[in-house]
Design a protein around this motif. Sequence first.
Motif, mmCIF file in Angstrom:
data_model
loop_
_atom_site.group_PDB
_atom_site.id
_atom_site.type_symbol
_atom_site.label_atom_id
_atom_site.label_comp_id
_atom_site.label_asym_id
_atom_site.label_seq_id
_atom_site.Cartn_x
_atom_site.Cartn_y
_atom_site.Cartn_z
ATOM 1 N N GLU A 1 0.789 -1.280 0.132
ATOM 2 C CA GLU A 1 -0.047 -0.129 0.037
ATOM 3 C C GLU A 1 0.916 1.216 -0.028
ATOM 4 O O GLU A 1 0.314 2.081 -0.741
ATOM 5 N N LYS A 2 1.966 1.164 0.711
ATOM 6 C CA LYS A 2 2.739 2.513 0.890
ATOM 7 C C LYS A 2 3.645 2.813 -0.531
ATOM 8 O O LYS A 2 4.129 3.763 -0.417
ATOM 9 N N PHE A 3 3.574 1.814 -1.268
ATOM 10 C CA PHE A 3 4.493 2.026 -2.361
ATOM 11 C C PHE A 3 3.459 2.342 -3.771
ATOM 12 O O PHE A 3 3.723 1.936 -4.874
ATOM 13 N N SER A 4 2.405 2.715 -3.389
ATOM 14 C CA SER A 4 1.132 2.851 -4.475
ATOM 15 C C SER A 4 0.790 4.409 -4.609
ATOM 16 O O SER A 4 0.001 4.631 -3.937
ATOM 17 N N GLY B 1 6.751 -5.302 4.274
ATOM 18 C CA GLY B 1 7.286 -4.372 3.256
ATOM 19 C C GLY B 1 8.883 -4.625 3.092
ATOM 20 O O GLY B 1 9.467 -3.616 2.591
ATOM 21 N N GLY B 2 9.370 -5.718 3.734
ATOM 22 C CA GLY B 2 10.665 -6.076 3.640
ATOM 23 C C GLY B 2 11.179 -6.275 2.204
ATOM 24 O O GLY B 2 12.455 -6.187 1.918
ATOM 25 N N GLY B 3 10.279 -6.362 1.354
ATOM 26 C CA GLY B 3 10.774 -6.660 -0.168
ATOM 27 C C GLY B 3 10.831 -8.261 -0.442
ATOM 28 O O GLY B 3 10.901 -8.982 0.289
ATOM 29 N N LYS B 4 11.077 -8.458 -1.776
ATOM 30 C CA LYS B 4 11.358 -9.853 -2.164
ATOM 31 C C LYS B 4 12.775 -10.081 -2.080
ATOM 32 O O LYS B 4 13.629 -9.404 -2.687
ATOM 33 N N ARG C 1 -4.031 0.777 -7.882
ATOM 34 C CA ARG C 1 -3.687 -0.524 -8.937
ATOM 35 C C ARG C 1 -2.470 -0.042 -9.384
ATOM 36 O O ARG C 1 -1.977 -0.631 -10.735
ATOM 37 N N PHE C 2 -1.638 0.766 -9.095
ATOM 38 C CA PHE C 2 -0.370 0.882 -9.669
ATOM 39 C C PHE C 2 1.022 0.937 -8.155
ATOM 40 O O PHE C 2 0.772 1.543 -7.217
ATOM 41 N N VAL C 3 2.009 0.078 -8.568
ATOM 42 C CA VAL C 3 2.716 -0.196 -7.315
ATOM 43 C C VAL C 3 3.952 -0.131 -7.981
ATOM 44 O O VAL C 3 4.525 -0.696 -9.005
ATOM 45 N N HIS C 4 4.867 0.953 -7.308
ATOM 46 C CA HIS C 4 6.182 1.133 -7.564
ATOM 47 C C HIS C 4 7.095 0.909 -6.456
ATOM 48 O O HIS C 4 7.458 1.888 -5.814
#
Length: 356
Positions: free
Chosen positions: A88-91, A321-324, A95-98
């Motif tokens: 959510e915090k990267f949106s 949110g630690g990432g992939k 519908r758009f995630v960066h």
Amino acid sequence: MAGIENITQLSNLLNASGVSIDKHTNEWFMRVKKGSTDYLPFLTTEYYLQTALQADDAGCRAILKQIIPDIREFDTAECELKDPLGEEKFSPFPRFVHRYEDRALILVTDRCAMYCRHCFRRSFSGGINGPLSDAELTPMAGYLAEHREINEVLLTGGDPLTLSNERLFKIIARIKSVRPELVVRVCSRMPVVNPDRISRALADGLGSYEGIWFVTHFNHAAELTEYSRAAVRRLLAAGIPVLNQSVLLKGVNDDLSSLKELFQKLLRFGVKPYYLFQGDLARGTSHLRVPLRRALELTSKLKYEISGMAMPRFAVDLPGGGGKITLPSQSHPVDDEGEFYIIKGLDNEEYRYPAN
Ligand SMILES: *Cc1c(COP(=O)(O)O)cnc(C)c1O
Ligand code: SF4
């Protein structure tokens, strides 16, 4: 392509092959009938169900696990989250995630040809949003034009190939009109669940753009049928490279020989195994999740049994949110009780992931 969307259709087809529905599944349908909300709908394709019924016992079980709902999907384990990737915090807008500097992701629709019981976008998939509108696409095009650091756009969802060819091409054309050099990744499960959807017209249309990659989602060798092979061939013939992302799933592919067969067969089909994901901590998926400790054991053995080309990256998306994170198969530190692995996120902070 016929879809199967209720329990009567499902049990009739299963019964005809001598497979019966168990208590866990019946309870799921009863719960939904009573008016439960906030669940992933049931839907599959006749093709995929028939693929299960024509496979050997292990293949059949592996496919049915992905198709058939289970009452345990309503359980929420302590560690499970509605937004397991913390997106959510990267949106910047819906519908758009960066999330990663050079890649952005567009959720082009929430519809799929089939709803996979392990889906980790389950709070979006099968929802009420429907396909992306032109009004929603406009700010995305603006954002892509401005953010030159973005090199790749992922079209995902849901399954982008539930859109018509015309609509999909229009979205790609819009992206390409602002940034012709952008790489576009089309993420779709259609080669697995409805291979006919990968028509020559679709493949050629996609192939008419530069820099299109296709990422699909096979989880078991029994899914790799002659129809899937033909679908992949149409993409390759149109100049579109095909990659695969699998999810490690309990009772589906959580043993060495299943994984080995899957990845070797993908190679024969001309598909590069790209990722093997640890099941995300999405709500209601704990009955399908393989403990990370066991996952690390499996992947570290696998590495020595198959070629570098056949071996995908094993990765986990850290909760919160630690990432992939790609996990090397060396041992990871655990907390004092040995219950959680301590894994460094992209932000260099420490994240805890259940080990067992
Ligand atoms: C997985 C993911 C990507 C793509 O990452 P790759 O490692 O390049 O496959 C991009 N954005 C988001 C939000 C993702 O979760
Ligand atoms: S096709 Fe993809 S998005 Fe749709 S339910 Fe399956 S895993 Fe989820």
